[in-house]
Design a protein around this motif. Structure first.
Motif, PDB file in Angstrom:
ATOM      1  N   MET A  57       0.855  -1.183   0.000  1.00 12.17           N
ATOM      2  CA  MET A  57       0.000   0.000   0.000  1.00 12.17           C
ATOM      3  C   MET A  57       0.899   1.244   0.000  1.00 12.17           C
ATOM      4  SD  MET A  57      -2.980  -1.204  -0.216  1.00 12.17           S
ATOM      5  CE  MET A  57      -4.122   0.084   0.191  1.00 12.17           C
ATOM      6  N   VAL A  58       0.593   2.176  -0.888  1.00 18.37           N
ATOM      7  CA  VAL A  58       1.422   3.364  -1.065  1.00 18.37           C
ATOM      8  C   VAL A  58       0.596   4.632  -0.886  1.00 18.37           C
ATOM      9  CG1 VAL A  58       3.087   2.199  -2.590  1.00 18.37           C
ATOM     10  CG2 VAL A  58       1.088   3.346  -3.578  1.00 18.37           C
ATOM     11  N   ASP A  59       1.300   5.742  -0.670  1.00 13.87           N
ATOM     12  CA  ASP A  59       0.662   7.039  -0.471  1.00 13.87           C
ATOM     13  C   ASP A  59       0.348   7.758  -1.775  1.00 13.87           C
ATOM     14  OD1 ASP A  59       0.808   7.065   2.434  1.00 13.87           O
ATOM     15  OD2 ASP A  59       2.962   7.320   2.184  1.00 13.87           O
ATOM     16  N   ALA A  60       1.058   7.426  -2.833  1.00 11.13           N
ATOM     17  CA  ALA A  60       0.853   8.119  -4.106  1.00 11.13           C
ATOM     18  C   ALA A  60       1.145   7.192  -5.274  1.00 11.13           C
ATOM     19  CB  ALA A  60       1.768   9.343  -4.183  1.00 11.13           C
ATOM     20  N   ILE A  61       0.386   7.391  -6.328  1.00 15.16           N
ATOM     21  CA  ILE A  61       0.608   6.664  -7.576  1.00 15.16           C
ATOM     22  C   ILE A  61       0.708   7.695  -8.685  1.00 15.16           C
ATOM     23  CG2 ILE A  61      -0.421   5.130  -9.292  1.00 15.16           C
ATOM     24  CD1 ILE A  61      -1.694   3.621  -6.921  1.00 15.16           C
ATOM     25  N   ILE A  62       1.791   7.614  -9.423  1.00 16.09           N
ATOM     26  CA  ILE A  62       1.999   8.469 -10.583  1.00 16.09           C
ATOM     27  C   ILE A  62       2.183   7.533 -11.759  1.00 16.09           C
ATOM     28  CG2 ILE A  62       3.490  10.194 -11.652  1.00 16.09           C
ATOM     29  CD1 ILE A  62       4.372  10.901  -8.734  1.00 16.09           C
ATOM     30  N   GLY A  63       1.415   7.743 -12.812  1.00 10.74           N
ATOM     31  CA  GLY A  63       1.514   6.800 -13.897  1.00 10.74           C
ATOM     32  C   GLY A  63       1.237   7.369 -15.269  1.00 10.74           C
ATOM     33  N   PHE A 105      -5.071  -0.575 -16.183  1.00 10.74           N
ATOM     34  CA  PHE A 105      -3.921  -0.123 -15.392  1.00 10.74           C
ATOM     35  C   PHE A 105      -4.374   0.732 -14.212  1.00 10.74           C
ATOM     36  CE2 PHE A 105      -0.900  -1.742 -18.314  1.00 10.74           C
ATOM     37  CZ  PHE A 105       0.358  -1.599 -17.748  1.00 10.74           C
ATOM     38  N   VAL A 106      -5.238   1.691 -14.468  1.00  7.44           N
ATOM     39  CA  VAL A 106      -5.711   2.576 -13.396  1.00  7.44           C
ATOM     40  C   VAL A 106      -6.452   1.765 -12.347  1.00  7.44           C
ATOM     41  CG1 VAL A 106      -7.226   4.514 -12.826  1.00  7.44           C
ATOM     42  CG2 VAL A 106      -5.773   4.631 -14.859  1.00  7.44           C
ATOM     43  N   LEU A 107      -7.341   0.891 -12.778  1.00  6.74           N
ATOM     44  CA  LEU A 107      -8.114   0.084 -11.829  1.00  6.74           C
ATOM     45  C   LEU A 107      -7.221  -0.820 -10.994  1.00  6.74           C
ATOM     46  CD1 LEU A 107     -11.146  -0.827 -14.103  1.00  6.74           C
ATOM     47  CD2 LEU A 107     -11.071   0.869 -12.249  1.00  6.74           C
ATOM     48  N   TYR A 108      -6.228  -1.436 -11.618  1.00  8.26           N
ATOM     49  CA  TYR A 108      -5.317  -2.309 -10.868  1.00  8.26           C
ATOM     50  C   TYR A 108      -4.476  -1.501  -9.881  1.00  8.26           C
ATOM     51  CZ  TYR A 108      -2.099  -6.173  -9.952  1.00  8.26           C
ATOM     52  OH  TYR A 108      -1.353  -7.157  -9.337  1.00  8.26           O
ATOM     53  N   SER A 109      -4.000  -0.358 -10.306  1.00  9.75           N
ATOM     54  CA  SER A 109      -3.143   0.442  -9.425  1.00  9.75           C
ATOM     55  C   SER A 109      -3.898   0.940  -8.198  1.00  9.75           C
ATOM     56  CB  SER A 109      -2.516   1.603 -10.193  1.00  9.75           C
ATOM     57  OG  SER A 109      -3.496   2.529 -10.592  1.00  9.75           O
ATOM     58  N   PHE A 112      -3.507  -0.635  -4.730  1.00  9.81           N
ATOM     59  CA  PHE A 112      -2.309  -0.429  -3.923  1.00  9.81           C
ATOM     60  C   PHE A 112      -2.248   0.958  -3.294  1.00  9.81           C
ATOM     61  CE2 PHE A 112      -1.243  -3.311  -7.494  1.00  9.81           C
ATOM     62  CZ  PHE A 112      -1.171  -4.479  -6.753  1.00  9.81           C
ATOM     63  N   LEU A 113      -3.292   1.749  -3.497  1.00  9.21           N
ATOM     64  CA  LEU A 113      -3.309   3.119  -2.978  1.00  9.21           C
ATOM     65  C   LEU A 113      -4.034   3.160  -1.641  1.00  9.21           C
ATOM     66  CD1 LEU A 113      -2.502   6.030  -3.675  1.00  9.21           C
ATOM     67  CD2 LEU A 113      -4.738   6.293  -4.780  1.00  9.21           C
ATOM     68  N   LYS A 114      -3.358   3.719  -0.637  1.00 11.92           N
ATOM     69  CA  LYS A 114      -3.956   3.853   0.684  1.00 11.92           C
ATOM     70  C   LYS A 114      -5.140   4.819   0.636  1.00 11.92           C
ATOM     71  CE  LYS A 114       0.433   3.437   3.204  1.00 11.92           C
ATOM     72  NZ  LYS A 114       1.420   4.188   4.026  1.00 11.92           N
ATOM     73  N   PRO A 115      -6.112   4.633   1.525  1.00  8.23           N
ATOM     74  CA  PRO A 115      -7.168   5.645   1.630  1.00  8.23           C
ATOM     75  C   PRO A 115      -6.530   7.010   1.928  1.00  8.23           C
ATOM     76  CG  PRO A 115      -7.779   3.681   2.836  1.00  8.23           C
ATOM     77  CD  PRO A 115      -6.341   3.502   2.409  1.00  8.23           C
ATOM     78  N   GLY A 116      -6.973   8.013   1.212  1.00  8.39           N
ATOM     79  CA  GLY A 116      -6.373   9.342   1.339  1.00  8.39           C
ATOM     80  C   GLY A 116      -5.166   9.530   0.441  1.00  8.39           C
ATOM     81  N   GLY A 117      -4.721   8.437  -0.207  1.00 10.50           N
ATOM     82  CA  GLY A 117      -3.569   8.512  -1.107  1.00 10.50           C
ATOM     83  C   GLY A 117      -3.919   9.248  -2.384  1.00 10.50           C
ATOM     84  N   ARG A 118      -2.898   9.762  -3.029  1.00 15.01           N
ATOM     85  CA  ARG A 118      -3.082  10.599  -4.220  1.00 15.01           C
ATOM     86  C   ARG A 118      -2.742   9.834  -5.492  1.00 15.01           C
ATOM     87  NH1 ARG A 118      -2.873  16.042  -2.971  1.00 15.01           N
ATOM     88  NH2 ARG A 118      -3.894  16.222  -4.978  1.00 15.01           N
ATOM     89  N   LEU A 172     -10.780   7.527  -1.708  1.00 18.25           N
ATOM     90  CA  LEU A 172     -11.715   7.648  -0.594  1.00 18.25           C
ATOM     91  C   LEU A 172     -11.450   6.565   0.431  1.00 18.25           C
ATOM     92  CD1 LEU A 172     -14.922   8.313  -2.712  1.00 18.25           C
ATOM     93  CD2 LEU A 172     -13.524  10.007  -1.506  1.00 18.25           C
ATOM     94  N   SER A 173     -11.825   6.832   1.676  1.00 16.14           N
ATOM     95  CA  SER A 173     -11.592   5.843   2.726  1.00 16.14           C
ATOM     96  C   SER A 173     -12.635   4.736   2.694  1.00 16.14           C
ATOM     97  CB  SER A 173     -11.585   6.527   4.098  1.00 16.14           C
ATOM     98  OG  SER A 173     -12.792   7.211   4.303  1.00 16.14           O
ATOM     99  N   ALA A 174     -13.770   5.010   2.090  1.00 15.92           N
ATOM    100  CA  ALA A 174     -14.812   3.979   1.974  1.00 15.92           C
ATOM    101  C   ALA A 174     -15.582   4.221   0.686  1.00 15.92           C
ATOM    102  CB  ALA A 174     -15.745   4.050   3.181  1.00 15.92           C
TER     103      ALA A 174
END
Length: 179
Positions: A57-63, A105-109, A112-118, A172-174
């Motif tokens: 789980m990561v804080d940000a995804i840039i792709g 790609f977007v859906l799979y990524s 791995f994004l934490k809630p609140g992640g960008r 979103l967190s939920a």
């Protein structure tokens, strides 16, 4: 890496925080050679299929996912199975089999994004205007807060014959229901 360093990360920590996949061996080797020249180690960048990669789980995804049209995808059933296995919510959508590769790609990524992640991803823009984009848009609206969609009036990449759009969003967190 440079941005993490600008934000105050230590060199080793910054190198450990980057994850990525490049399926093209030539492009991957070229990147690793450039990194070596800069004396940079990127242990979590892999020469592999993104859909076979596990990321914490990561804080940000840039792709910048590849712009591959559905008609050129040979393994769409395998990709869809991986997505549905990874995200049970996705299985309940009516995601079209006509979706281009960047949608997957977007859906799979997002897994791995934490809630609140960008999220900051540049894609082709057809999903905004074609039927296969409806389920993708609905899924995004349930799982991320879209801060900005920036469309470009010209090509950004010389070898891509598409009109690009930049998605800037926060996970979103939920799940939320859409009207």
């Amino acid at each position: 890496l440079d941005r993490l360093l600008e934000l105050g990360a230590k060199q080793n920590d910054a190198q450990q925080r980057l994850y990525g996949a490049e399926i093209d061996s030539f492009a991957f080797n070229e990147l690793m050679e450039l990194a070596s020249l800069r004396k940079v180690k990127l242990p979590h960048l892999q020469n592999t299929d993104f859909f076979e990669m596990e990321v914490p789980m990561v804080d940000a995804i840039i792709g910048n996912p590849p712009y591959v049209r559905r008609t050129y995808l040979e393994n769409v059933d395998r990709i869809r199975k991986i997505l549905y296995d990874k995200d049970p919510h996705l299985a309940s959508t009516t995601l079209s089999r006509l979706s281009d590769l960047y949608v997957y790609f977007v859906l799979y990524s997002l897994n791995f994004l934490k809630p609140g992640g960008r999220l900051a991803v540049i894609t082709a823009d057809p999903w905004l205007n074609v039927a296969y984009g409806d389920a993708f848009k609905a899924y995004l609206l349930q799982h991320v807060f879209i801060e900005k969609l920036i469309t470009f009036d010209r090509r950004v990449f010389d070898d891509a014959q598409v009109k690009p759009v930049l998605i800037l969003a926060t996970k979103l967190s939920a799940r939320v229901s859409t009207p």
